[in-house]
Design a protein around this motif. Sequence first.
Motif, mmCIF file in Angstrom:
data_model
loop_
_atom_site.group_PDB
_atom_site.id
_atom_site.type_symbol
_atom_site.label_atom_id
_atom_site.label_comp_id
_atom_site.label_asym_id
_atom_site.label_seq_id
_atom_site.Cartn_x
_atom_site.Cartn_y
_atom_site.Cartn_z
ATOM 1 N N LEU A 1 1.066 -1.281 0.110
ATOM 2 C CA LEU A 1 -0.018 0.182 -0.056
ATOM 3 C C LEU A 1 0.834 1.459 0.325
ATOM 4 C CD1 LEU A 1 -2.800 -0.709 2.447
ATOM 5 C CD2 LEU A 1 -2.307 -1.433 0.093
ATOM 6 N N GLY A 2 1.908 1.474 0.670
ATOM 7 C CA GLY A 2 2.692 2.697 0.095
ATOM 8 C C GLY A 2 3.082 2.796 -0.932
ATOM 9 N N ARG A 3 3.374 2.021 -1.238
ATOM 10 C CA ARG A 3 4.152 1.619 -2.615
ATOM 11 C C ARG A 3 2.977 2.323 -3.648
ATOM 12 N NH1 ARG A 3 5.770 3.682 -6.425
ATOM 13 N NH2 ARG A 3 6.471 2.911 -8.562
ATOM 14 N N LEU A 4 1.514 2.055 -3.596
ATOM 15 C CA LEU A 4 0.076 2.768 -3.877
ATOM 16 C C LEU A 4 -0.107 4.315 -3.699
ATOM 17 C CD1 LEU A 4 -2.712 0.310 -3.642
ATOM 18 C CD2 LEU A 4 -1.032 0.677 -5.015
ATOM 19 N N ARG A 5 0.383 4.421 -2.777
ATOM 20 C CA ARG A 5 0.307 5.987 -2.010
ATOM 21 C C ARG A 5 1.226 6.854 -2.484
ATOM 22 N NH1 ARG A 5 0.464 3.254 3.277
ATOM 23 N NH2 ARG A 5 -1.227 3.096 4.042
ATOM 24 N N THR A 6 2.523 6.369 -2.748
ATOM 25 C CA THR A 6 3.719 7.177 -3.422
ATOM 26 C C THR A 6 3.066 7.213 -4.761
ATOM 27 O OG1 THR A 6 5.009 5.430 -3.927
ATOM 28 C CG2 THR A 6 5.681 6.567 -1.920
ATOM 29 N N ALA A 7 2.942 6.140 -5.751
ATOM 30 C CA ALA A 7 2.469 5.984 -6.923
ATOM 31 C C ALA A 7 1.176 7.177 -7.341
ATOM 32 C CB ALA A 7 2.453 5.041 -7.776
ATOM 33 N N ALA A 8 0.244 6.998 -6.117
ATOM 34 C CA ALA A 8 -0.609 8.501 -6.848
ATOM 35 C C ALA A 8 -0.335 9.643 -6.215
ATOM 36 C CB ALA A 8 -2.207 7.069 -6.216
ATOM 37 N N GLY A 9 0.857 9.774 -5.147
ATOM 38 C CA GLY A 9 0.672 11.028 -4.642
ATOM 39 C C GLY A 9 0.217 11.759 -4.051
ATOM 40 N N ALA A 10 -1.079 10.043 -3.454
ATOM 41 C CA ALA A 10 -2.099 10.237 -2.261
ATOM 42 C C ALA A 10 -1.915 9.663 -1.286
ATOM 43 C CB ALA A 10 -3.152 10.980 -3.131
ATOM 44 N N GLU A 11 -2.694 10.490 -0.114
ATOM 45 C CA GLU A 11 -2.854 9.611 1.173
ATOM 46 C C GLU A 11 -4.001 8.647 0.904
ATOM 47 O OE1 GLU A 11 -0.814 9.249 3.979
ATOM 48 O OE2 GLU A 11 -0.126 10.882 2.354
ATOM 49 N N GLY A 12 -4.444 8.186 2.216
ATOM 50 C CA GLY A 12 -5.827 7.483 1.502
ATOM 51 C C GLY A 12 -5.063 5.792 1.538
ATOM 52 N N TYR A 13 -5.574 5.012 1.120
ATOM 53 C CA TYR A 13 -5.194 3.633 0.424
ATOM 54 C C TYR A 13 -4.835 3.078 1.958
ATOM 55 C CZ TYR A 13 -4.620 5.636 -4.055
ATOM 56 O OH TYR A 13 -4.590 5.735 -5.051
ATOM 57 N N ARG A 14 -5.824 2.626 3.267
ATOM 58 C CA ARG A 14 -5.890 2.161 4.028
ATOM 59 C C ARG A 14 -6.143 0.843 4.396
ATOM 60 N NH1 ARG A 14 -2.043 5.397 6.274
ATOM 61 N NH2 ARG A 14 -2.915 4.140 8.348
ATOM 62 N N ALA A 15 -5.225 -0.015 4.833
ATOM 63 C CA ALA A 15 -5.940 -1.219 5.227
ATOM 64 C C ALA A 15 -6.706 -1.602 6.251
ATOM 65 C CB ALA A 15 -3.910 -2.207 5.590
ATOM 66 N N SER A 16 -7.151 -2.676 5.921
ATOM 67 C CA SER A 16 -8.544 -3.104 6.892
ATOM 68 C C SER A 16 -8.029 -4.531 7.246
ATOM 69 C CB SER A 16 -9.840 -3.008 6.146
ATOM 70 O OG SER A 16 -10.189 -4.042 5.219
ATOM 71 N N VAL A 17 -7.115 -5.087 6.675
ATOM 72 C CA VAL A 17 -6.534 -6.391 7.050
ATOM 73 C C VAL A 17 -4.943 -6.260 6.553
ATOM 74 C CG1 VAL A 17 -6.784 -9.075 6.443
ATOM 75 C CG2 VAL A 17 -8.274 -7.558 6.672
ATOM 76 N N ARG A 18 -4.504 -6.982 7.298
ATOM 77 C CA ARG A 18 -2.925 -7.136 6.711
ATOM 78 C C ARG A 18 -3.257 -8.860 6.159
ATOM 79 N NH1 ARG A 18 2.150 -4.568 6.762
ATOM 80 N NH2 ARG A 18 3.714 -6.110 7.902
ATOM 81 N N TYR A 19 -1.985 -8.658 5.262
ATOM 82 C CA TYR A 19 -2.457 -10.149 4.612
ATOM 83 C C TYR A 19 -0.568 -10.250 4.563
ATOM 84 C CZ TYR A 19 -2.535 -14.467 2.115
ATOM 85 O OH TYR A 19 -2.195 -15.904 1.437
ATOM 86 N N GLU A 20 0.196 -11.711 6.241
ATOM 87 C CA GLU A 20 1.005 -11.969 5.872
ATOM 88 C C GLU A 20 1.805 -13.338 4.640
ATOM 89 O OE1 GLU A 20 3.010 -11.636 10.164
ATOM 90 O OE2 GLU A 20 2.723 -9.063 9.734
ATOM 91 N N GLY A 21 1.071 -13.459 4.908
ATOM 92 C CA GLY A 21 1.765 -15.048 4.117
ATOM 93 C C GLY A 21 1.893 -14.391 2.855
ATOM 94 N N THR A 22 2.773 -15.618 2.029
ATOM 95 C CA THR A 22 2.955 -15.279 0.603
ATOM 96 C C THR A 22 2.393 -16.369 -0.710
ATOM 97 O OG1 THR A 22 4.902 -17.121 0.960
ATOM 98 C CG2 THR A 22 5.858 -15.242 1.530
#
Lengths: 304, 304
Positions: free
Chosen positions: A219-240
């Motif tokens: 999500l951090g990548r999305l934020r910098t790519a979009a140049g905007a805040e937001g993209y908050r996570a409701s779930v964190r997925y740690e598997g691969t």
Amino acid sequence: MIGLGAISDTDGVDPHLLRSFVAVARRRSFSAAARELGFTQSAVSQQVAALEADLGAVLLNRRPVTPTRAGARLLDHAVPLLLRLDAARADVARLAAPPSARVVVGASPLAVTALGPALADVRREHPDLVVTVRVLGRSALIREVATAAVDVGLADGAVAPSDSLPLPDAGPLRAVGVLERPLAVLLPPRHPLAGRAGLRLADLAAAGWIDAPDTAVPLGRLRTAAGAEGYRASVRYEGTDVGGLVALVGAGHGLAVLPDPTGAALSGVTAVPVTEPRLVHRVEAVHSPTLAGVPAALAAALTG
Amino acid sequence: MIGLGAISDTDGVDPHLLRSFVAVARRRSFSAAARELGFTQSAVSQQVAALEADLGAVLLNRRPVTPTRAGARLLDHAVPLLLRLDAARADVARLAAPPSARVVVGASPLAVTALGPALADVRREHPDLVVTVRVLGRSALIREVATAAVDVGLADGAVAPSDSLPLPDAGPLRAVGVLERPLAVLLPPRHPLAGRAGLRLADLAAAGWIDAPDTAVPLGRLRTAAGAEGYRASVRYEGTDVGGLVALVGAGHGLAVLPDPTGAALSGVTAVPVTEPRLVHRVEAVHSPTLAGVPAALAAALTG
DNA sequence: ACCTGTTACGACGCGCGTAACCATT
DNA sequence: AATGGTTACGCGCGTCGTAACAGGT
């Protein structure tokens, strides 16, 4: 005769102390870190104290154990530093070691598909070769390549077309592009936007997301790519595991960005291409420049 | 009780040994390195031996002292590694230190001109401020910024338009573009190509060049940019003074690539713009993200 | 002989573990 | 009382310097 063995004056910081400090900061506990490191808790306490004395700053708040501002800053340095320290050793060792017939390929979950044809070539060439494919998270991947735990790594990420991936600097590694595909947003089938032909990332800032930093585009990548805040996570997925992530999206727990044709595994979700900003999902093969023998052949086949 | 103080098993390589190894390799002499490091020659001999034993490889040929393949590889790691080690210490120290009124700006020779207006702004704001401007070679610049010897660095290089400069990874530094100018080839006035309106780099591969890696665009950079061999140096220029380089070009000792309007200092030479490949001379301000006070204001003014 | 790197050896001090101590819940 | 971090102290090993040695010119 003089022998004031003070290491601090001329050398930067003692990596031995650094290693313990990182462990304590990660586990948020001196005792847990001590167990992990094979020391007594007392020793670790002394190590952190020594580091703090050496740097002239408190690095950790105790009880609860939490990094101070200075400590956080040191952590930014410490992790890549320790990685390179290990990489240096591994890199020299690789020169001394005989070229082995065993090949270990590391790949982040979304990069595995790029392996297909090249692997087939190499296995045709070396029929009784045993290839190990190891799926790893992004951060682990570079570490494994740098420390020679895997011979060739397939890293992935979302970048502007024909840009190279931003890889942490773990020494002189060779990286070459293997594959670029469009990006898509994964949506549950009855999502209001599921029918669209294309989506702009900026329109999705307020959606609920799944943060799967080791699997999907972080999500951090999305934020910098979009140049905007937001993209908050409701779930964190740690598997691969991509399938698990897809299932979570299908069940409506949030959205995720993946390469467009993720393959046949897309039952239960809808993939809508991302049209803006212009980003692609890029896969790069990463390996040591001193690679030789079969691993080198595989690397060459991947890039060809 | 156990206390097998072997550092090697868990930590990468001992930076203390690394530092000595680098000194020996650089000076090509154990005794000279020992003097530089403040050790006896015997100690340095033991240190290198210990490092070689730890890594299980011979790193240096003796008499004459020359790196082996493994040693050369280790050197690739060692220099950035030791830099980051120092950078980590400096970075933490900066957090503890009080914000000072003194400002030190480092700049590579071709980047100094970018300093003008921003420096004027800051000096108007702080009339009794003493600013130190230090001109440094490319390699030294990043080291000085990382170790907080200078507050803000102005780095330069030749890149594709709006690409950022490739800087060695010495930790979390902030870099922002300040200036982009076209590139030009400096020619002696009676050179056959001196009358041209524009030149392609590829057409100059066979010319005689001056290699001024700390001042002009390094020849290695030209080779990779042009994707061709050639660009051999007949003279190597180790100063950081642009005027001296211009004089050498004017005297016909070779060509050099610099930003197009190098200023008024272009007497005696002709500058012809480089039209192909599309490259610009870019200047970036580099500084620590934790910069505060007047240095931070200067950094902001530079980027404005 | 001279210059330069290696080996032998002894002393100093750092970096552990053990154990007692202290603070927070 | 229990858990978890700090301090005191002693022992061992690593690291350096001195000094004797060895290979090249």
